[in-house]
Design a protein around this motif. Structure first.
Motif, PDB file in Angstrom:
ATOM      1  N   ASN A   1       4.803  -1.264   4.946  1.00 19.62           N
ATOM      2  CA  ASN A   1       4.412   0.670   4.854  1.00 19.62           C
ATOM      3  C   ASN A   1       5.474   1.322   4.357  1.00 19.62           C
ATOM      4  OD1 ASN A   1       1.664   0.013   5.526  1.00 19.62           O
ATOM      5  ND2 ASN A   1       2.683   0.156   8.141  1.00 19.62           N
ATOM      6  N   THR A   2       6.514   1.300   4.856  1.00 12.97           N
ATOM      7  CA  THR A   2       8.138   2.152   3.904  1.00 12.97           C
ATOM      8  C   THR A   2       7.710   1.798   2.533  1.00 12.97           C
ATOM      9  OG1 THR A   2       8.712   1.803   6.627  1.00 12.97           O
ATOM     10  CG2 THR A   2       9.927   2.366   4.360  1.00 12.97           C
ATOM     11  N   LEU A   3       7.256   0.832   2.679  1.00 13.12           N
ATOM     12  CA  LEU A   3       8.023   0.843   0.574  1.00 13.12           C
ATOM     13  C   LEU A   3       6.818   1.532  -0.195  1.00 13.12           C
ATOM     14  CD1 LEU A   3       8.821  -2.808   0.311  1.00 13.12           C
ATOM     15  CD2 LEU A   3       9.781  -0.907  -0.508  1.00 13.12           C
ATOM     16  N   LEU A   4       5.868   1.873   0.528  1.00 12.70           N
ATOM     17  CA  LEU A   4       4.195   2.287  -0.169  1.00 12.70           C
ATOM     18  C   LEU A   4       4.586   3.760  -0.175  1.00 12.70           C
ATOM     19  CD1 LEU A   4       1.783   2.487  -1.593  1.00 12.70           C
ATOM     20  CD2 LEU A   4       0.678   1.908   1.442  1.00 12.70           C
ATOM     21  N   TYR A   5       5.313   4.472   1.642  1.00 14.39           N
ATOM     22  CA  TYR A   5       5.399   5.622   1.616  1.00 14.39           C
ATOM     23  C   TYR A   5       6.791   6.091   0.389  1.00 14.39           C
ATOM     24  CZ  TYR A   5       6.741   9.724   4.257  1.00 14.39           C
ATOM     25  OH  TYR A   5       7.263  11.497   4.429  1.00 14.39           O
ATOM     26  N   THR A   6       7.868   5.195   0.477  1.00 14.55           N
ATOM     27  CA  THR A   6       8.951   5.944  -0.388  1.00 14.55           C
ATOM     28  C   THR A   6       8.582   5.748  -1.909  1.00 14.55           C
ATOM     29  OG1 THR A   6      10.264   4.522   0.809  1.00 14.55           O
ATOM     30  CG2 THR A   6      10.760   4.575  -1.473  1.00 14.55           C
TER      31      THR A   6
ATOM     32  N   PHE B   1      -0.410  -1.548  -2.017  1.00 16.44           N
ATOM     33  CA  PHE B   1      -1.783  -1.026  -1.733  1.00 16.44           C
ATOM     34  C   PHE B   1      -2.854  -2.204  -0.274  1.00 16.44           C
ATOM     35  CE2 PHE B   1      -6.423  -0.473  -0.602  1.00 16.44           C
ATOM     36  CZ  PHE B   1      -6.019   0.429   0.523  1.00 16.44           C
ATOM     37  N   PRO B   2      -2.877  -3.000  -1.334  1.00 13.94           N
ATOM     38  CA  PRO B   2      -3.181  -5.096  -0.223  1.00 13.94           C
ATOM     39  C   PRO B   2      -2.343  -5.282   0.696  1.00 13.94           C
ATOM     40  CG  PRO B   2      -3.513  -4.915  -3.405  1.00 13.94           C
ATOM     41  CD  PRO B   2      -3.088  -3.871  -2.651  1.00 13.94           C
ATOM     42  N   LEU B   3      -0.900  -5.062   0.051  1.00 22.80           N
ATOM     43  CA  LEU B   3      -0.318  -5.733   0.845  1.00 22.80           C
ATOM     44  C   LEU B   3      -0.667  -5.022   2.192  1.00 22.80           C
ATOM     45  CD1 LEU B   3       2.716  -6.360  -0.925  1.00 22.80           C
ATOM     46  CD2 LEU B   3       1.626  -8.177   0.073  1.00 22.80           C
ATOM     47  N   THR B   4      -0.796  -3.642   2.296  1.00 23.02           N
ATOM     48  CA  THR B   4      -1.146  -3.135   3.624  1.00 23.02           C
ATOM     49  C   THR B   4      -2.175  -3.394   4.665  1.00 23.02           C
ATOM     50  OG1 THR B   4      -1.582  -0.768   3.216  1.00 23.02           O
ATOM     51  CG2 THR B   4       0.613  -1.236   3.258  1.00 23.02           C
ATOM     52  N   ARG B   5      -3.048  -4.288   4.049  1.00 22.75           N
ATOM     53  CA  ARG B   5      -4.722  -4.711   4.385  1.00 22.75           C
ATOM     54  C   ARG B   5      -4.227  -5.842   5.429  1.00 22.75           C
ATOM     55  NH1 ARG B   5      -6.777   0.204   4.658  1.00 22.75           N
ATOM     56  NH2 ARG B   5      -8.668  -0.819   4.480  1.00 22.75           N
ATOM     57  N   ASP B   6      -3.129  -6.467   5.505  1.00 23.34           N
ATOM     58  CA  ASP B   6      -3.587  -7.838   6.228  1.00 23.34           C
ATOM     59  C   ASP B   6      -4.151  -9.191   5.193  1.00 23.34           C
ATOM     60  OD1 ASP B   6      -1.452  -7.660   7.688  1.00 23.34           O
ATOM     61  OD2 ASP B   6      -3.231  -6.310   8.805  1.00 23.34           O
ATOM     62  N   LYS B   7      -3.997  -9.394   4.329  1.00 20.07           N
ATOM     63  CA  LYS B   7      -4.940 -10.449   3.218  1.00 20.07           C
ATOM     64  C   LYS B   7      -5.861  -9.848   3.221  1.00 20.07           C
ATOM     65  CE  LYS B   7      -1.441 -13.924   5.271  1.00 20.07           C
ATOM     66  NZ  LYS B   7      -1.098 -15.156   5.221  1.00 20.07           N
ATOM     67  N   ARG B   8      -6.466  -8.518   3.431  1.00 23.55           N
ATOM     68  CA  ARG B   8      -8.108  -8.477   3.004  1.00 23.55           C
ATOM     69  C   ARG B   8      -8.781  -8.066   2.320  1.00 23.55           C
ATOM     70  NH1 ARG B   8      -6.299  -5.286   7.615  1.00 23.55           N
ATOM     71  NH2 ARG B   8      -7.959  -4.192   8.070  1.00 23.55           N
ATOM     72  N   ALA B   9      -7.567  -7.440   1.838  1.00 23.18           N
ATOM     73  CA  ALA B   9      -8.049  -6.195   0.912  1.00 23.18           C
ATOM     74  C   ALA B   9      -8.408  -7.416  -0.569  1.00 23.18           C
ATOM     75  CB  ALA B   9      -6.057  -5.781  -0.387  1.00 23.18           C
TER      76      ALA B   9
ATOM     77  N   LEU C   1      -4.114  -2.854 -12.961  1.00 23.31           N
ATOM     78  CA  LEU C   1      -2.778  -4.290 -12.983  1.00 23.31           C
ATOM     79  C   LEU C   1      -2.049  -4.468 -12.112  1.00 23.31           C
ATOM     80  CD1 LEU C   1      -1.771  -2.900 -17.356  1.00 23.31           C
ATOM     81  CD2 LEU C   1      -3.127  -4.779 -16.729  1.00 23.31           C
ATOM     82  N   GLY C   2      -1.746  -4.027 -11.123  1.00 24.42           N
ATOM     83  CA  GLY C   2      -0.648  -3.428 -10.044  1.00 24.42           C
ATOM     84  C   GLY C   2      -2.048  -5.104  -9.199  1.00 24.42           C
ATOM     85  N   TYR C   3      -2.433  -5.130  -9.043  1.00 26.30           N
ATOM     86  CA  TYR C   3      -4.012  -5.989  -8.177  1.00 26.30           C
ATOM     87  C   TYR C   3      -3.858  -7.108  -8.626  1.00 26.30           C
ATOM     88  CZ  TYR C   3      -7.124  -8.141  -4.686  1.00 26.30           C
ATOM     89  OH  TYR C   3      -7.510  -8.544  -4.213  1.00 26.30           O
TER      90      TYR C   3
END
Length: 174
Positions: free
Chosen positions: A37-42, A103-111, A152-154
């Motif tokens: 979450n800190t990485l996404l916020y940054t 973003f998917p990493l913040t979703r706990d393997k369900r993104a 592409l990031g996904y």
């Protein structure tokens, strides 16, 4: 120097928001969640820096200039050969690739792919709709290329998902 103070104010607000709102909430969820979450916020703070800042000091003056409507002709700069269109397209794709990965990493393997692309679209649309209020131009090409970057990031997330969750599991175990 005067211009740097405007950015300093925005970054101060972002740091205070992180410290007093998000950090406390994310820390209770574990080190793995705090890191992601800190990485996404940054990352989102840096996107804000490149696309809209300064924001806080500009709010009182948002309506003091003519509104420039969004260019709705996709890739017009490319078709007309104007400016450094290739650089702009590549930068917009590259700019949102971290979102598609984080973003998917913040979703706990369900993104899911669609969810990630949809939220990337919403983020980009919000930026493009608000930019004219901060005396910046807005372009449908940016929206399209940002979504491509998120997709592409996904793809990178899908490839590196086992490694990413291995690292996060090691953080959780500590």
């Amino acid at each position: 120097m005067k211009y740097l103070i405007k950015y300093f104010i925005d970054f101060t607000v972002l740091v205070l928001l992180y410290a007093f709102v998000f950090f406390k909430r994310w820390r209770t969820r574990g080190r793995d969640r705090l890191l992601v979450n800190t990485l996404l916020y940054t990352y989102l703070s840096l996107v804000l820096y490149f696309t809209m800042m300064p924001v806080v000091v500009s709010i009182p003056f948002m309506l003091d200039h003519p509104y420039k409507p969004m260019n709705l002709v996709p890739f017009i700069d490319v078709s007309l050969g104007r400016g450094d269109f290739l650089r702009q397209v590549l930068l917009n794709v590259i700019m949102t690739m971290p979102f598609g990965f984080l973003f998917p990493l913040t979703r706990d393997k369900r993104a899911k792919f669609g969810e990630t692309v949809f939220f990337c679209f919403l983020m980009s649309l919000g930026i493009e709709l608000f930019q004219p209020f901060f005396d910046r131009s807005s372009d449908i090409t940016d929206l399209i290329t940002n979504v491509i970057g998120g997709a592409l990031g996904y793809g990178l997330y899908a490839v590196f998902k086992p490694v990413a969750f291995w690292v996060l599991d090691r953080l959780k175990a500590r």
